[in-house]
Design a protein around this motif. Sequence first.
Motif, PDB file in Angstrom:
ATOM      1  N   ARG A   1       0.830  -1.203   0.000  1.00 51.66           N
ATOM      2  CA  ARG A   1       0.000   0.000   0.000  1.00 51.66           C
ATOM      3  C   ARG A   1       0.865   1.253   0.000  1.00 51.66           C
ATOM      4  N   LYS A   2       1.944   1.216   0.756  1.00 48.78           N
ATOM      5  CA  LYS A   2       2.869   2.348   0.802  1.00 48.78           C
ATOM      6  C   LYS A   2       3.424   2.633  -0.596  1.00 48.78           C
ATOM      7  N   LYS A   3       3.833   1.595  -1.289  1.00 49.26           N
ATOM      8  CA  LYS A   3       4.372   1.748  -2.645  1.00 49.26           C
ATOM      9  C   LYS A   3       3.289   2.229  -3.600  1.00 49.26           C
ATOM     10  N   TRP A   4       2.094   1.696  -3.452  1.00 48.16           N
ATOM     11  CA  TRP A   4       0.969   2.078  -4.315  1.00 48.16           C
ATOM     12  C   TRP A   4       0.632   3.564  -4.152  1.00 48.16           C
ATOM     13  N   LEU A   5       0.599   4.042  -2.929  1.00 51.51           N
ATOM     14  CA  LEU A   5       0.274   5.447  -2.695  1.00 51.51           C
ATOM     15  C   LEU A   5       1.330   6.379  -3.290  1.00 51.51           C
ATOM     16  N   VAL A   6       2.595   6.007  -3.137  1.00 48.42           N
ATOM     17  CA  VAL A   6       3.687   6.861  -3.616  1.00 48.42           C
ATOM     18  C   VAL A   6       3.854   6.760  -5.131  1.00 48.42           C
ATOM     19  N   ASP A   7       3.873   5.542  -5.657  1.00 48.67           N
ATOM     20  CA  ASP A   7       4.184   5.354  -7.075  1.00 48.67           C
ATOM     21  C   ASP A   7       2.976   5.541  -7.992  1.00 48.67           C
ATOM     22  N   GLU A   8       1.814   5.156  -7.522  1.00 51.22           N
ATOM     23  CA  GLU A   8       0.626   5.198  -8.381  1.00 51.22           C
ATOM     24  C   GLU A   8      -0.279   6.398  -8.073  1.00 51.22           C
ATOM     25  N   ALA A   9      -0.610   6.582  -6.791  1.00 52.69           N
ATOM     26  CA  ALA A   9      -1.505   7.680  -6.442  1.00 52.69           C
ATOM     27  C   ALA A   9      -0.778   9.026  -6.377  1.00 52.69           C
ATOM     28  N   LYS A  10       0.519   8.995  -6.101  1.00 53.55           N
ATOM     29  CA  LYS A  10       1.303  10.221  -5.966  1.00 53.55           C
ATOM     30  C   LYS A  10       0.770  11.102  -4.826  1.00 53.55           C
ATOM     31  N   VAL A  11       0.366  10.439  -3.759  1.00 57.15           N
ATOM     32  CA  VAL A  11      -0.135  11.130  -2.572  1.00 57.15           C
ATOM     33  C   VAL A  11       0.670  10.665  -1.364  1.00 57.15           C
ATOM     34  N   ALA A  12       1.152  11.598  -0.569  1.00 57.90           N
ATOM     35  CA  ALA A  12       1.930  11.264   0.626  1.00 57.90           C
ATOM     36  C   ALA A  12       1.052  11.399   1.860  1.00 57.90           C
TER      37      ALA A  12
END
Length: 397
Positions: free
Chosen positions: A342-353
């Motif tokens: 999920r951490k990778k998905w948020l950073v790499d795909e959603a671009k939300v921190a």
Amino acid sequence: MLISRTVFDQVIERKQTASAKWDAVDQLFQGEDLLPMWVADMDFRAPQPVIDALKERVEHGVFGYPVHSPSVDAAVKHWVKRHYDWEIRESDIVYTSGVVPTISYIIEAFTAVGDEIVIQTPVYYPFYQLVNNNERTLVKNPLRFDGETYTMDLEHLSSVISEKTKMLILCNPHNPVGRVWRKEELEKIAELCVKHDLLLVSDEIHADLVFEGKKHIPIASLSAEVASRTFTCLAPSKTFNLAGLQTSYCVIHNDKYKTRLQKYLKKRFMGMSNSFAELVTEVAYNQGDEWLLALRKYVWDNYLYVKDTLETSMPRLSVLEPEGTYLLWIDCSRLGLTASERKKWLVDEAKVAMNHGEIFGVEGQSFERMNIACPRVTVEEAMRRLKRAYDALTFDS
């Protein structure tokens, strides 16, 4: 004077202003072009009277050693009376440079290496560091979660207290789960602290940020007996977005404890405030009520927007209804991703921190903490990014 929501709608460019939230986000989260919805730092300008007072002080041009003004004490005293119906004496107030450093000072001054200190997890992650870095023994009392809200597990708390336990750190309103503890809950935890002779450190930095229908109750206001063992840590910093000015204070009714902490600070030459800290405290507390009222309404509306967006277009994500703070606790347990995925998905795909829930303790590993103290357009952009990444996932039927 009523404060218009347009005050909070204003988008203020914060990049390249030495902002940890905006200028350090890509490096800290190891991504690119991330939208920062993480650290508890608002994207709103401070109240105009605070800005005007700072301008006047800056124009004076001399920033020598400051001396404490009794008018600051009066502002603090009237604020806590007005907002929490809590009577304190001016002499109960000890000024410090931040709530986290203050808790560290209290741990060092009132406990010994190896002593046990209880925290209620998942909880504000510096609590772990404060206990461990001071070589005290961390004791966890996990909150109970029923799928919708959190409650204290007082039976478990009673079972983990030993003769080595000397202190409990309370978080109220609770960061990150958003609970504003009710009077009966506070009474029960206070009763345990009295029974086992525990010092009580209450982090109440989000005290002003409670929503309609909820009331913040300082635990020290319950009784003289509770007050005599409590260190209440407060600040205008979260309320008025003043964290960078490092202003906070600790209310201590026990004169012996107050003197002991003051001696600790004096010994380390940490008793002086900076030239702006007390100024902004006084002005914000004397002239910030209407601004705060409008802020709460704006943040609540942002929460409703996030809630509706998740329910209608991202149903595998759900947000707990906050009672206080401007931080949302988003349940991602039905997303089908591990915490690291999920951490990778948020950073790499959603671009939300967002703040990943596991940093608040293993109990938070299925959650993300989202800061919504920002203009609505920023929240909308975060939801658009999240929706795009969500739609790209494949779910089992």
